[in-house]
Design a protein around this motif. Structure first.
Motif, PDB file in Angstrom:
ATOM      1  N   SER A 152      37.592  38.228  52.643  1.00 32.15           N
ATOM      2  CA  SER A 152      36.285  37.725  52.211  1.00 32.15           C
ATOM      3  C   SER A 152      35.903  36.562  53.125  1.00 32.15           C
ATOM      4  N   VAL A 153      34.619  36.173  53.092  1.00 30.41           N
ATOM      5  CA  VAL A 153      34.288  34.885  53.712  1.00 30.41           C
ATOM      6  C   VAL A 153      35.059  33.780  52.983  1.00 30.41           C
ATOM      7  N   PRO A 194      34.113  40.269  54.186  1.00 29.88           N
ATOM      8  CA  PRO A 194      32.673  40.296  53.948  1.00 29.88           C
ATOM      9  C   PRO A 194      32.162  39.062  53.209  1.00 29.88           C
ATOM     10  N   ALA A 196      28.511  38.312  50.829  1.00 28.02           N
ATOM     11  CA  ALA A 196      28.037  38.995  49.617  1.00 28.02           C
ATOM     12  C   ALA A 196      27.715  40.469  49.870  1.00 28.02           C
TER      13      ALA A 196
HETATM   14  O1  NJP Z   1      33.591  45.200  43.549  1.00 22.58           O
HETATM   15  P1  NJP Z   1      33.574  46.281  42.372  1.00 22.58           P
HETATM   16  P2  NJP Z   1      33.634  45.341  45.140  1.00 22.58           P
HETATM   17  N1  NJP Z   1      43.686  47.786  38.847  1.00 22.58           N
HETATM   18  O2  NJP Z   1      33.648  45.490  41.130  1.00 22.58           O
HETATM   19  C1  NJP Z   1      39.049  47.891  40.927  1.00 22.58           C
HETATM   20  C2  NJP Z   1      36.068  42.227  47.788  1.00 22.58           C
HETATM   21  N2  NJP Z   1      34.856  41.488  48.102  1.00 22.58           N
HETATM   22  O3  NJP Z   1      33.561  46.729  45.581  1.00 22.58           O
HETATM   23  O4  NJP Z   1      39.992  49.687  37.787  1.00 22.58           O
HETATM   24  C3  NJP Z   1      43.104  48.703  39.606  1.00 22.58           C
HETATM   25  O5  NJP Z   1      32.461  47.241  42.555  1.00 22.58           O
HETATM   26  C4  NJP Z   1      37.874  48.440  40.127  1.00 22.58           C
HETATM   27  O6  NJP Z   1      38.252  49.657  39.502  1.00 22.58           O
HETATM   28  P3  NJP Z   1      38.517  49.855  37.917  1.00 22.58           P
HETATM   29  C5  NJP Z   1      36.585  42.034  46.384  1.00 22.58           C
HETATM   30  O7  NJP Z   1      37.306  40.846  46.243  1.00 22.58           O
HETATM   31  C6  NJP Z   1      33.683  41.786  47.504  1.00 22.58           C
HETATM   32  O8  NJP Z   1      32.654  44.391  45.672  1.00 22.58           O
HETATM   33  O9  NJP Z   1      38.073  51.259  37.657  1.00 22.58           O
HETATM   34  N3  NJP Z   1      41.874  48.592  40.112  1.00 22.58           N
HETATM   35  C7  NJP Z   1      36.865  48.732  41.217  1.00 22.58           C
HETATM   36  O10 NJP Z   1      37.076  50.026  41.749  1.00 22.58           O
HETATM   37  C8  NJP Z   1      37.470  43.249  46.234  1.00 22.58           C
HETATM   38  O11 NJP Z   1      38.745  43.012  46.775  1.00 22.58           O
HETATM   39  C9  NJP Z   1      32.548  41.034  47.817  1.00 22.58           C
HETATM   40  O12 NJP Z   1      37.730  48.817  37.179  1.00 22.58           O
HETATM   41  C10 NJP Z   1      41.183  47.486  39.801  1.00 22.58           C
HETATM   42  C11 NJP Z   1      37.183  47.695  42.281  1.00 22.58           C
HETATM   43  O13 NJP Z   1      38.476  47.148  41.985  1.00 22.58           O
HETATM   44  C12 NJP Z   1      36.760  44.294  47.084  1.00 22.58           C
HETATM   45  O14 NJP Z   1      35.821  43.606  47.889  1.00 22.58           O
HETATM   46  C13 NJP Z   1      32.618  40.018  48.747  1.00 22.58           C
HETATM   47  C14 NJP Z   1      41.714  46.474  39.003  1.00 22.58           C
HETATM   48  C15 NJP Z   1      36.175  46.562  42.276  1.00 22.58           C
HETATM   49  O15 NJP Z   1      34.936  47.099  42.592  1.00 22.58           O
HETATM   50  C16 NJP Z   1      36.021  45.359  46.298  1.00 22.58           C
HETATM   51  O16 NJP Z   1      35.088  44.742  45.408  1.00 22.58           O
HETATM   52  C17 NJP Z   1      33.829  39.742  49.322  1.00 22.58           C
HETATM   53  C18 NJP Z   1      43.020  46.652  38.509  1.00 22.58           C
HETATM   54  N4  NJP Z   1      43.623  45.742  37.713  1.00 22.58           N
HETATM   55  C19 NJP Z   1      34.936  40.477  49.010  1.00 22.58           C
HETATM   56  N5  NJP Z   1      40.790  45.489  38.873  1.00 22.58           N
HETATM   57  C20 NJP Z   1      31.220  41.293  47.187  1.00 22.58           C
HETATM   58  N6  NJP Z   1      31.031  42.364  46.447  1.00 22.58           N
HETATM   59  O17 NJP Z   1      30.295  40.495  47.404  1.00 22.58           O
HETATM   60  C21 NJP Z   1      39.724  45.885  39.558  1.00 22.58           C
HETATM   61  O18 NJP Z   1      33.875  38.740  50.195  1.00 22.58           O
HETATM   62  N7  NJP Z   1      39.945  47.088  40.130  1.00 22.58           N
END
Ligand code: NJP
Length: 253
Positions: A152-153, A194, A196
């Motif tokens: 992330s940033v 990334p 946001a």
């Molecule tokens: O978020 P979201 P993103 N066990 O909420 C899963 C990073 N990032 O795509 O289990 C297994 O749509 C959850 O699946 P589910 C961020 O830190 C983002 O943006 O079905 N899986 C879902 O598929 C992260 O590392 C931004 O609820 C678990 C996924 O994680 C990555 O990008 C900026 C889980 C989250 O999808 C993907 O996030 C940045 C568990 N215990 C970095 N808990 C941004 N969006 O702005 C969650 O710098 N998941």
């Protein structure tokens, strides 16, 4: 479908990688799974929400040319991750790329923070990533594979009301660099950092004032497909060189 310059490959070509992906049920993970399958790769995709994974896999497999398999798991469950890796090896025979993408941020004022929320971020964003890496590394070493971490940033900077999230993402960048150094001749490492991205990410935040304040910025953020393209490029670049870490920012900032 494959986008623009991103070349599609036949399903069983030597260029088709087997990718083990976590957090595939939404956002960046879902976009990555789709794009990789559209480019001929075989994706073993996990998350907790099986219904979403299955919908995604049905769509992706209907268009091909790659293939997607899914399994429901919580990344904090190490035994479940081991079982998923075993299933991936049985079905696909190898693992070339690991993307420990599952992660979350729960933003809050430090004084009012819930300790359980801090622990959840540490558990998923650090321990979950460590578990994914630990169970897949022997297979990655065997294939001279690639780890694509999602930093992330916040891996290099600290932002207000998100100190613990930033701490976890600093750890992710450090882990990517550790893989680069310690496994230099065996496993390649790319960390995508990334700013946001317009996903459900911000919806984990419970403080309604912070949510109202931050949501518009995330809505104006990058499309998750843009992050997915960087993962695809990292795979396609094998043999040419490695971008060891890359920062992506929205146009508007
Ligand atoms: O978020 P979201 P993103 N066990 O909420 C899963 C990073 N990032 O795509 O289990 C297994 O749509 C959850 O699946 P589910 C961020 O830190 C983002 O943006 O079905 N899986 C879902 O598929 C992260 O590392 C931004 O609820 C678990 C996924 O994680 C990555 O990008 C900026 C889980 C989250 O999808 C993907 O996030 C940045 C568990 N215990 C970095 N808990 C941004 N969006 O702005 C969650 O710098 N998941």
């Amino acid at each position: 479908m494959a986008q623009g310059y991103l070349r599609a490959m036949p399903h069983s070509s030597p260029d088709s990688s087997v990718v083990f992906l976590t957090g595939a049920s939404s956002g960046i993970g879902a976009a990555t799974a789709k794009l990789l399958v559209a480019n001929g790769h075989r994706v073993f995709a996990t998350a907790r929400r099986l219904d979403r994974l299955e919908t995604l896999a049905n769509e992706a497999n209907a268009s091909g040319p790659g293939q997607m398999m899914v399994r429901a798991l919580d990344v904090m469950d190490v035994e479940a991750q081991k079982a998923a890796v075993a299933e991936c090896m049985t079905e696909f025979g190898r693992i070339d790329v690991v993307i420990p993408n599952a992660g979350l941020g729960i933003f809050s004022n430090m004084e009012e923070a819930d300790l359980e929320d801090w622990f959840t971020m540490v558990d998923v964003n650090i321990k979950g990533v460590l578990a994914t890496l630990h169970v897949t590394l022997p297979h990655l070493i065997a294939s001279q594979g690639l780890v694509i971490n999602i930093g992330s940033v916040a891996s290099r900077n600290v932002f207000p009301f998100s100190g613990v999230y930033c701490a976890t993402k600093h750890a992710v960048l450090a882990l990517g660099e550790a893989i680069r150094q310690d496994l230099r001749t065996k496993v390649a490492s790319t960390t995508i950092c990334p700013g946001a991205v317009n996903t459900d990410f911000i919806e984990q935040t419970k403080d309604s004032e912070l949510l109202d304040q931050y949501r518009p910025n995330f809505k104006k953020g990058m499309r998750p497909e843009f992050i997915a393209e960087q993962a695809l490029l990292a795979i396609q670049n094998r043999g040419k060189g490695i971008v060891s870490d890359i920062t992506l920012r929205p146009d508007f900032l």
